[in-house]
Motif scaffolding. Structure first.
Motif, PDB file in Angstrom:
ATOM      1  N   ILE A 106      11.830 -70.381   9.184  1.00 29.32           N
ATOM      2  CA  ILE A 106      11.419 -69.959   7.847  1.00 29.32           C
ATOM      3  C   ILE A 106      10.039 -69.314   7.931  1.00 29.32           C
ATOM      4  N   ALA A 107       9.861 -68.203   7.240  1.00 34.70           N
ATOM      5  CA  ALA A 107       8.577 -67.510   7.208  1.00 34.70           C
ATOM      6  C   ALA A 107       7.695 -68.082   6.100  1.00 34.70           C
ATOM      7  N   LEU A 108       6.388 -67.874   6.233  1.00 32.36           N
ATOM      8  CA  LEU A 108       5.446 -68.201   5.167  1.00 32.36           C
ATOM      9  C   LEU A 108       5.002 -66.911   4.491  1.00 32.36           C
ATOM     10  N   SER A 109       4.902 -66.934   3.179  1.00 31.73           N
ATOM     11  CA  SER A 109       4.538 -65.748   2.404  1.00 31.73           C
ATOM     12  C   SER A 109       3.344 -66.051   1.510  1.00 31.73           C
ATOM     13  N   PRO A 110       2.577 -65.026   1.128  1.00 39.87           N
ATOM     14  CA  PRO A 110       1.462 -65.234   0.202  1.00 39.87           C
ATOM     15  C   PRO A 110       1.951 -65.553  -1.203  1.00 39.87           C
ATOM     16  N   ASP A 111       1.065 -66.051  -2.024  1.00 42.58           N
ATOM     17  CA  ASP A 111       1.370 -66.421  -3.403  1.00 42.58           C
ATOM     18  C   ASP A 111       1.905 -65.207  -4.163  1.00 42.58           C
ATOM     19  N   PRO A 112       3.156 -65.251  -4.645  1.00 42.39           N
ATOM     20  CA  PRO A 112       3.699 -64.114  -5.379  1.00 42.39           C
ATOM     21  C   PRO A 112       3.349 -64.141  -6.869  1.00 42.39           C
ATOM     22  N   LEU A 113       2.734 -65.242  -7.330  1.00 43.12           N
ATOM     23  CA  LEU A 113       2.409 -65.390  -8.752  1.00 43.12           C
ATOM     24  C   LEU A 113       0.942 -65.776  -8.912  1.00 43.12           C
ATOM     25  N   PRO A 114       0.015 -64.963  -8.412  1.00 42.24           N
ATOM     26  CA  PRO A 114      -1.395 -65.370  -8.434  1.00 42.24           C
ATOM     27  C   PRO A 114      -1.951 -65.598  -9.827  1.00 42.24           C
ATOM     28  N   ALA A 115      -1.434 -64.896 -10.833  1.00 44.51           N
ATOM     29  CA  ALA A 115      -1.956 -65.052 -12.193  1.00 44.51           C
ATOM     30  C   ALA A 115      -1.645 -66.424 -12.779  1.00 44.51           C
ATOM     31  N   GLU A 116      -0.665 -67.140 -12.208  1.00 45.96           N
ATOM     32  CA  GLU A 116      -0.274 -68.439 -12.747  1.00 45.96           C
ATOM     33  C   GLU A 116      -1.196 -69.571 -12.301  1.00 45.96           C
ATOM     34  N   GLY A 117      -2.003 -69.351 -11.261  1.00 48.20           N
ATOM     35  CA  GLY A 117      -2.921 -70.386 -10.802  1.00 48.20           C
ATOM     36  C   GLY A 117      -2.214 -71.676 -10.429  1.00 48.20           C
ATOM     37  N   LEU A 118      -1.103 -71.567  -9.688  1.00 48.58           N
ATOM     38  CA  LEU A 118      -0.258 -72.727  -9.429  1.00 48.58           C
ATOM     39  C   LEU A 118      -0.951 -73.796  -8.582  1.00 48.58           C
ATOM     40  N   PHE A 119      -1.931 -73.411  -7.774  1.00 47.57           N
ATOM     41  CA  PHE A 119      -2.601 -74.391  -6.917  1.00 47.57           C
ATOM     42  C   PHE A 119      -3.268 -75.492  -7.730  1.00 47.57           C
ATOM     43  N   THR A 120      -3.712 -75.186  -8.932  1.00 48.16           N
ATOM     44  CA  THR A 120      -4.411 -76.189  -9.745  1.00 48.16           C
ATOM     45  C   THR A 120      -3.492 -76.840 -10.773  1.00 48.16           C
ATOM     46  N   ARG A 121      -2.207 -76.554 -10.742  1.00 50.37           N
ATOM     47  CA  ARG A 121      -1.308 -76.998 -11.815  1.00 50.37           C
ATOM     48  C   ARG A 121      -0.289 -78.037 -11.373  1.00 50.37           C
ATOM     49  N   SER A 122      -0.473 -78.614 -10.201  1.00 46.24           N
ATOM     50  CA  SER A 122       0.432 -79.660  -9.765  1.00 46.24           C
ATOM     51  C   SER A 122      -0.373 -80.835  -9.214  1.00 46.24           C
ATOM     52  N   ASP A 123       0.317 -81.950  -8.972  1.00 43.78           N
ATOM     53  CA  ASP A 123      -0.351 -83.229  -8.753  1.00 43.78           C
ATOM     54  C   ASP A 123      -1.330 -83.266  -7.586  1.00 43.78           C
ATOM     55  N   HIS A 124      -1.048 -82.530  -6.515  1.00 46.84           N
ATOM     56  CA  HIS A 124      -1.941 -82.566  -5.358  1.00 46.84           C
ATOM     57  C   HIS A 124      -3.375 -82.211  -5.730  1.00 46.84           C
ATOM     58  N   TYR A 125      -3.537 -81.407  -6.788  1.00 49.82           N
ATOM     59  CA  TYR A 125      -4.872 -80.935  -7.145  1.00 49.82           C
ATOM     60  C   TYR A 125      -5.792 -82.089  -7.530  1.00 49.82           C
ATOM     61  N   ARG A 126      -5.237 -83.168  -8.056  1.00 52.80           N
ATOM     62  CA  ARG A 126      -6.070 -84.326  -8.385  1.00 52.80           C
ATOM     63  C   ARG A 126      -6.666 -84.951  -7.122  1.00 52.80           C
ATOM     64  N   PHE A 127      -5.986 -84.804  -5.994  1.00 53.44           N
ATOM     65  CA  PHE A 127      -6.546 -85.293  -4.738  1.00 53.44           C
ATOM     66  C   PHE A 127      -7.508 -84.286  -4.132  1.00 53.44           C
ATOM     67  N   VAL A 128      -7.234 -82.998  -4.330  1.00 55.47           N
ATOM     68  CA  VAL A 128      -8.213 -81.982  -3.928  1.00 55.47           C
ATOM     69  C   VAL A 128      -9.541 -82.253  -4.611  1.00 55.47           C
ATOM     70  N   GLN A 129      -9.499 -82.613  -5.896  1.00 56.16           N
ATOM     71  CA  GLN A 129     -10.723 -82.902  -6.640  1.00 56.16           C
ATOM     72  C   GLN A 129     -11.452 -84.129  -6.106  1.00 56.16           C
ATOM     73  N   GLU A 130     -10.753 -84.968  -5.353  1.00 51.59           N
ATOM     74  CA  GLU A 130     -11.382 -86.112  -4.703  1.00 51.59           C
ATOM     75  C   GLU A 130     -11.724 -85.822  -3.245  1.00 51.59           C
ATOM     76  N   GLY A 131     -11.581 -84.546  -2.837  1.00 49.23           N
ATOM     77  CA  GLY A 131     -11.997 -84.138  -1.502  1.00 49.23           C
ATOM     78  C   GLY A 131     -10.951 -84.254  -0.415  1.00 49.23           C
ATOM     79  N   VAL A 132      -9.658 -84.398  -0.783  1.00 47.52           N
ATOM     80  CA  VAL A 132      -8.597 -84.603   0.208  1.00 47.52           C
ATOM     81  C   VAL A 132      -7.831 -83.304   0.449  1.00 47.52           C
ATOM     82  N   PRO A 133      -7.757 -82.817   1.695  1.00 46.18           N
ATOM     83  CA  PRO A 133      -6.950 -81.624   1.978  1.00 46.18           C
ATOM     84  C   PRO A 133      -5.500 -81.847   1.554  1.00 46.18           C
ATOM     85  N   SER A 134      -4.919 -80.841   0.916  1.00 46.52           N
ATOM     86  CA  SER A 134      -3.593 -80.999   0.333  1.00 46.52           C
ATOM     87  C   SER A 134      -2.807 -79.709   0.430  1.00 46.52           C
ATOM     88  N   VAL A 135      -1.488 -79.851   0.398  1.00 53.09           N
ATOM     89  CA  VAL A 135      -0.613 -78.689   0.450  1.00 53.09           C
ATOM     90  C   VAL A 135       0.583 -78.924  -0.458  1.00 53.09           C
TER      91      VAL A 135
END
Length: 548
Positions: A438-467
């Motif tokens: 499987i290939a990896l592709s860049p964000d096709p929906l950059p205007a949606e700001g999806l990185f900050t809109r799902s649960d992992h982001y709460r751990f990013v805010q606590e300094g934890v690398p997340s994907v």
């Protein structure tokens, strides 16, 4: 949908409860296989009408949480909370008093809620009449690293700030989404007491003002903090509203600037909009009521085998809730079953947990599996888990793999890995995807700001690398993804009769297992890259890896 699938899912549960045991520490098995039928059985149960859309705090959600707990026990995982699979989360629901219409007053002109202004409740101050001067602060952003300071030269102490929504056109999507989400924090830091948001042209194009008003007529939900009050990230921001039309024009009366001109300027790439003091006095008056509802995260541990690494935890997380039953939904079906969002993520997590349990060798690091509540209400269960860690004393979460709404109606050929470029999780994700072809592709929906809109982001805010992985747009992906977003996202039609591609679902679980397995067995824990925005913002003192 039909409850005829319930018996089959329970039969599956009865089978796995006798078929799994604690992982051994002998030689590892071959790469695990993932059963499309098992993923289908879990999604079918979780998206059944019997669970009534799994709204956080509802009976249907509680049934789902007990199903997940039973699966954890069947896999011989360990309880993360003493004598329980559940981490209690008390949700706080603040609603406006319908008998007293909230009003925004600007320079003597009144704008009742629901017209050209949207005012939400504020549970920390049930009876409120908050009056102050106002200052326009452009986008309301501040970041020394990005060279942005919209508050330069402005005195906002004790005042309302008025800010354009979002972030400047052309700013990297994830950074822009993060800075936009921090506006209340920045305003509080500068001494403001309220935040009034002015939607940009881009926001109004994505979602009309009428649609925004429809979506705003719901409770403000958070969790009860240790002080017994509803948790708010910026409690000093006591007044908030969104304005459009005549209310927006009234704010800028006498300033020599028009709303149309400011919006046009903000629509230009790289725009920097200078702020200035506004003339009218502003007042928000509203009455709120607060109720509480018990809910819970479902959390389990697979202990690590390496004594030197077992206190480091890899978190695999998916949200268990959806949005329940809506009596005013159009059509006969009122149940929002959430098959793709996010029964598919929970089923993926359970498949990965089974693969770890069946493997011949326990991982070196411990694995934390969490089905979290109230994602649909603001990433609340994940936020509570991040701020109230339940790993044993001396332990810490070192990396997060989040599973949220993979679109599984097609045989995906690529994946989008949100967060991968910020830390050493990136190469791990790349290797896992490559091994599955499987290939990896860049964000096709950059205007949606999806990185900050799902649960992992709460751990990013606590300094934890997340994907967070999303099925990609290659081949049939774009059409399938857009079809789901247009027709089924947050609709009753997100149910088991969607055209699921069950082999693709198994493949998605395989990739996420490979990612989690490598994180768990790697000699070093994930590290933020040096000079990365999120690492610098949330883990400034942590060790960093050199940029690749």
């Amino acid at each position: 949908m039909s409850v005829r699938f319930l018996g089959a899912a329970l039969a599956t549960l009865a089978f796995v409860s006798t078929a799994h045991s604690q992982p051994k520490t002998s030689q590892p098995s071959t790469t695990p296989t993932f059963s499309p039928e098992a993923v289908k059985a879990d999604i079918t149960f979780l998206a059944d009408d019997l669970l009534e859309g799994r709204d956080a705090g509802s009976r249907g959600y509680d049934i789902a949480s007990r199903f997940v707990a039973a699966r954890f026990e069947a896999l011989s995982l360990k309880q993360a909370v003493q004598d329980s699979w559940f981490q209690p989360v008390t949700l706080s629901f603040s609603t406006l008093d319908k008998s007293k219409t909230p009003v925004l007053t600007i320079g003597g002109a009144t704008f009742p809620n629901g017209g050209d202004t949207i005012i939400g409740p504020f549970g920390r101050e049930p009876n409120q009449a908050l009056e102050a001067q106002a200052v326009f602060v452009g986008f309301g952003l501040e970041s020394a690293r990005e060279g942005v300071d919209d508050y330069a030269g402005l005195d906002v102490k004790g005042k309302y700030v008025v800010a354009l929504s979002g972030s400047p056109v052309g700013m990297p999507s994830e950074i822009g989404a993060h800075l936009a989400a921090e506006k209340s924090i920045v305003a509080e830091r500068h001494g403001a007491i309220g935040l009034i948001t002015l939607p940009t042209i881009a926001q109004l194009q994505r979602r009309s003002w009428d649609r925004t008003k429809e979506m705003s007529d719901s409770p403000s939900v958070t969790w009860i903090d240790t002080d017994g009050q509803p948790y708010v990230r910026a409690p000093g921001i006591r007044g908030s509203a969104m304005v459009n039309g005549a209310a927006a024009d009234a704010l800028f009366a006498g300033s020599g600037k028009s709303v149309a001109a400011l919006r046009a300027a903000a629509a230009k790439k790289g725009a920097r909009i200078k702020g200035f003091a506004l003339k009218p006095l502003v007042k928000i008056a509203r009455t709120s009521t607060v109720t509480t509802q018990k809910s819970q995260n479902v959390v389990a541990i697979l202990p690590g085998s390496d004594p030197a690494l077992a206190n480091e935890y890899v978190l695999l997380m998916a949200h268990l809730d959806h949005i329940g039953v809506k009596p005013d939904a159009k059509g006969a079906d009122k149940i929002y079953n959430g098959a793709m969002d996010n029964a598919s993520g929970i089923a993926t997590m359970l498949a990965v947990a089974k693969a770890f349990a069946d493997n011949g060798t326990a991982p070196k690091r411990s694995i934390l599996f969490a089905a979290v509540t109230a994602e649909e209400k603001g990433l609340l269960g994940a936020q509570y888990l991040a701020r109230h860690p339940i790993v044993p004393a001396g332990g810490k979460v070192v990396g997060v793999v989040n599973l949220d709404m993979p679109i599984l109606t097609y045989d995906f050929q690529d994946l989008v890995a949100f967060g991968a470029e910020h830390s050493t999780l990136g190469p791990i994700v790349e290797r896992a995807a490559k091994s599955a072809g499987i290939a990896l592709s860049p964000d096709p929906l950059p205007a949606e700001g999806l990185f900050t809109r799902s649960d992992h982001y709460r751990f990013v805010q606590e300094g934890v690398p997340s994907v967070f992985l999303m099925t990609g747009f290659a081949g049939p992906g774009k059409a399938a993804f857009e079809q789901f977003l247009k027709t089924d996202y947050h609709q009753p039609s997100d149910q088991i009769d969607l055209p699921f591609h069950w082999k693709a679902a198994a493949k998605f679980a395989q990739v996420n297992y490979l990612i989690a397995r490598e994180i768990a067995d790697a000699p070093t824990a994930p590290l933020w890259y040096a000079k990365d925005f999120f690492g610098d913002s949330f883990a400034p003192n942590a060790s960093k890896a050199p940029q690749p």
